[in-house]
Design a protein around this motif. Structure first.
Motif, PDB file in Angstrom:
ATOM      1  N   UNK A 163      12.312  62.870  11.266  1.00 54.34           N
ATOM      2  CA  UNK A 163      10.882  63.081  11.082  1.00 54.34           C
ATOM      3  C   UNK A 163      10.670  63.569   9.653  1.00 54.34           C
ATOM      4  N   UNK A 164       9.807  62.940   8.928  1.00 60.77           N
ATOM      5  CA  UNK A 164       9.544  63.360   7.558  1.00 60.77           C
ATOM      6  C   UNK A 164       9.050  64.801   7.537  1.00 60.77           C
TER       7      UNK A 164
ATOM      8  N   UNK B 167       8.319  59.011  11.618  1.00 60.21           N
ATOM      9  CA  UNK B 167       9.734  59.160  11.916  1.00 60.21           C
ATOM     10  C   UNK B 167      10.437  57.822  11.711  1.00 60.21           C
ATOM     11  N   UNK B 168      11.656  57.903  11.181  1.00 60.18           N
ATOM     12  CA  UNK B 168      12.509  56.734  10.975  1.00 60.18           C
ATOM     13  C   UNK B 168      13.919  57.073  11.460  1.00 60.18           C
TER      14      UNK B 168
ATOM     15  N   UNK C  47      15.929  52.929   9.734  1.00 55.75           N
ATOM     16  CA  UNK C  47      15.440  51.998  10.751  1.00 55.75           C
ATOM     17  C   UNK C  47      13.991  52.328  11.089  1.00 55.75           C
ATOM     18  N   UNK C  48      13.145  51.305  11.083  1.00 56.01           N
ATOM     19  CA  UNK C  48      11.730  51.492  11.416  1.00 56.01           C
ATOM     20  C   UNK C  48      11.474  51.283  12.908  1.00 56.01           C
ATOM     21  N   UNK C  49      12.249  50.436  13.544  1.00 56.20           N
ATOM     22  CA  UNK C  49      12.070  50.134  14.965  1.00 56.20           C
ATOM     23  C   UNK C  49      12.871  51.129  15.802  1.00 56.20           C
TER      24      UNK C  49
ATOM     25  N   UNK D  60       8.786  56.769  20.692  1.00 58.62           N
ATOM     26  CA  UNK D  60       7.511  56.081  20.496  1.00 58.62           C
ATOM     27  C   UNK D  60       6.719  56.661  19.328  1.00 58.62           C
ATOM     28  N   UNK D  61       7.048  57.873  18.897  1.00 57.62           N
ATOM     29  CA  UNK D  61       6.326  58.481  17.777  1.00 57.62           C
ATOM     30  C   UNK D  61       6.396  57.622  16.521  1.00 57.62           C
ATOM     31  N   UNK D  62       7.396  56.764  16.427  1.00 60.88           N
ATOM     32  CA  UNK D  62       7.485  55.866  15.270  1.00 60.88           C
ATOM     33  C   UNK D  62       6.277  54.938  15.182  1.00 60.88           C
ATOM     34  N   UNK D  63       5.589  54.737  16.305  1.00 62.22           N
ATOM     35  CA  UNK D  63       4.428  53.852  16.331  1.00 62.22           C
ATOM     36  C   UNK D  63       3.123  54.602  16.088  1.00 62.22           C
ATOM     37  N   UNK D  64       3.181  55.929  15.986  1.00 63.10           N
ATOM     38  CA  UNK D  64       1.977  56.749  15.885  1.00 63.10           C
ATOM     39  C   UNK D  64       1.381  56.721  14.485  1.00 63.10           C
TER      40      UNK D  64
END
Length: 588
Positions: free
Chosen positions: A258-259, A300-301, A306-308, A331-335
């Motif tokens: 998480x950034x 988050x990556x 990885x983005x997915x 799923x937070x990667x899609x937020x």
């Protein structure tokens, strides 16, 4: 099952070991890989130790290292020590940090009778890895996973889980599926001493506060263990799906970067002069910025960029204390989370001013960051999922807007540092616009606090960060009033909830320890210093026997919940100690 666990690692892999000397969690080939030891989440994959007549056990870290020592004593006087570590040291001009674990069994007295079981699993608990026996090793080979455990212990006893008398020291080295260049014992002793020297030297370089030195050093080492050194990505925690409380379904996979969390980690280690993490993280962030091309940045990556991070449920593991589901991916990667733009800039801002860095960024790197600021200005007053990653709730969150201000504010400061007067003025104007909007929209005169969202009435502990990042001085009466409001509505005893309203999963039932540290820091800043010190000591008392914290704490029992160890919380130890400690000058 509890979180009385120790961590060993080396920046490539990490494992969790309980006070009985059992491995409960270990993933290959890196932090976010396949868990081959998964007892933590109810699986059968583990590396366990049973001792006949065990009456007493204890566990400590060797001073200022990540070398874990488990001591076991039997009723007949036999004493055994298990030394666990992951090798990390300088070798031929680079850091040697293989995907390896070392276990040494030392006979201290008597003749301990042991049973050692090695049962790794794959497919997230779906099947046990079949052992392939060698003379002095056991191989575990699967389609996408292979490793070897080399030992000078009797292999037959290990594979049949037969108890035997240990009349000499033995060693296990888990690593690549290849032969060792010397006996396990010789290699392990060499690696242990060099790993000890590495950690002792690193700890010695830290600029620690006078008070709470051991607590800060342990927190710093733990944060270092959460950095994936190959890329500079920093995981939020080393585990997945340890729930916020029993049966909560708030079970998330935290083995990603998480950034937001990484920014806090980098800042804390910078405070201790741990500059290497900043340099590694700068490279990771620059890649994220380059990939975004001025557009949306995920919160988050993966640690490999990885983005997915598609989220699904592992069907074979029942979960921590049978409190599933066990999630992999997030799923937070899609937020949409707007605070990320501020944290990108905040995370690297120091590098433009710090002359200690080997390679200091300049105009080119500043220009690469400017699109991040443009994005922050474009979205600061639009709804997002917020810092707490609501899945079905969207507001214009105050904490997100504050971080968007921080992006523009720091870009102005960086531009001024680089002598770019027009760009400094440009970004100052945008920062001032955001600042004025937040003061107008986020302050609620009826509540007497800055609220969680523009025009709202609910409180959120994250707004306490506005003083830390310089949005308002702590002496501002509105900030002081906000601290009082959080004290009144979100504090329970010496712990603080992030919020108390219902979210996608109901009302939170455990306190979020990072918020407790933010509140402690806020108390210090508004002049309630003795109260802050007392509260800090109370929170330190909730750490496990090795000085580690998870994400949450039960305010009634003091029991730890949530993913472990949680970087947010270890950061809190460092930051609060730095603020609260007596100065070195007082004793020198």
């Amino acid at each position: 099952m509890s979180l009385d666990l120790g961590v060993v690692g080396n920046g490539t892999v990490a494992g969790l070991i309980n006070s009985r000397g059992d491995y409960e969690w270990f993933c290959l080939p890196r932090f976010d890989g396949e868990p081959v030891f998964n007892k933590l989440l109810g699986g059968g994959g583990t590396f366990t130790v049973w001792m006949e007549g065990l009456t007493k056990r204890s566990q400590t870290y060797d001073r200022n290292t990540a070398i874990l020592r488990t001591r076991m004593e039997a009723e007949d006087g036999a004493i055994l020590e298990i030394v666990d570590f992951a090798p990390r040291f300088q070798h031929k001009g680079r850091t040697f940090r293989p995907a390896s674990l070392v276990r040494r069994f030392e006979v201290i007295s008597g003749a301990p009778q042991l049973k050692i079981s090695l049962t790794p699993e794959t497919d997230w608990g779906g099947r046990r890895l079949k052992p392939i026996r060698g003379v002095n090793h056991v191989r575990f080979v699967d389609e996408e996973l292979s490793f070897r455990v080399t030992t000078d212990a009797p292999v037959s006893y290990i594979l049949t889980e037969t108890s035997f008398i240990l009349d000499k020291d033995v060693t296990f080295i888990l690593g690549a599926d290849e032969s060792l260049t010397d006996s396990p014992g010789v290699i392990a002793r060499d690696w242990e001493e060099r790993t000890r020297q590495y950690w002792a030297k690193w700890a010695r370089s830290l600029a620690i506060p006078f008070e709470w030195q051991d607590e800060v050093i342990r927190a710093a080492i733990t944060l270092k263990l959460c950095v994936f050194e190959e890329t500079g990505g920093i995981v939020a925690a080393l585990t997945t799906s340890v729930p916020e409380h029993e049966g909560s379904s708030r079970n998330w996979d935290y083995r990603f970067c998480w950034i937001r969390d990484a920014y806090f980690t980098v800042t804390a280690l910078n405070r201790l002069s741990g500059m290497g993490t900043l340099e590694h993280y700068m490279r990771w962030v620059r890649n994220i910025v380059a990939h975004s091309k001025g557009g949306h940045i995920q919160p988050v990556y993966g640690i490999g960029l990885e983005a997915d991070l598609t989220e699904d449920v592992a069907p074979h593991l029942p979960g921590f204390r049978d409190s599933g589901p066990v999630r992999r991916g997030n799923q937070a990667a899609e937020h949409i989370q707007h605070d990320v733009y501020g944290q990108v800039v905040l995370g690297v801002a120091q590098s433009f001013f710090d002359h200690r860095l080997l390679a200091q960024p300049g105009i080119a790197e500043f220009e690469q960051l400017e699109p991040v600021g443009e994005r922050a200005f474009a979205v600061y007053d639009t709804p997002d999922a917020g810092i707490w990653e609501f899945r079905t709730i969207a507001h214009v969150h105050t904490s997100s807007a504050i971080m968007c201000w921080a992006a523009c504010d720091r870009l102005s400061l960086i531009a001024d540092r680089l002598g770019l007067e027009s760009r400094a003025a440009y970004w100052r104007e945008r920062a001032d616009i955001i600042h004025a909007t937040i003061l107008d929209k986020a302050w609620n005169d009826d509540v007497k606090a800055f609220t969680a969202a523009f025009g709202g009435t609910d409180l959120d502990a994250s707004v306490l960060l506005m003083a830390e990042i310089g949005f308002l001085p702590a002496t501002d009466e509105r900030y002081v009033a906000t601290v009082d409001a959080v004290d009144r509505d979100l504090r329970m005893g010496d712990h603080v909830y992030r919020y108390k309203v219902e979210d996608d999963f109901g009302k939170p039932k455990t306190a979020f320890t990072a918020c407790t540290f933010w509140f402690i820091d806020a108390l210090y800043r508004v002049g309630r210093v003795e109260e802050a010190r007392r509260m800090f000591e109370t929170v330190l008392a909730t750490r496990n026997h090795l000085g580690l914290l998870s994400e949450d704490v039960d305010t009634e029992t003091g029991e730890l919940w949530g993913n472990f160890p949680q970087t947010y919380c270890m950061v809190g130890i460092i930051n609060s100690a730095a603020l609260l400690s007596k100065p070195w000058a007082a004793v020198t």
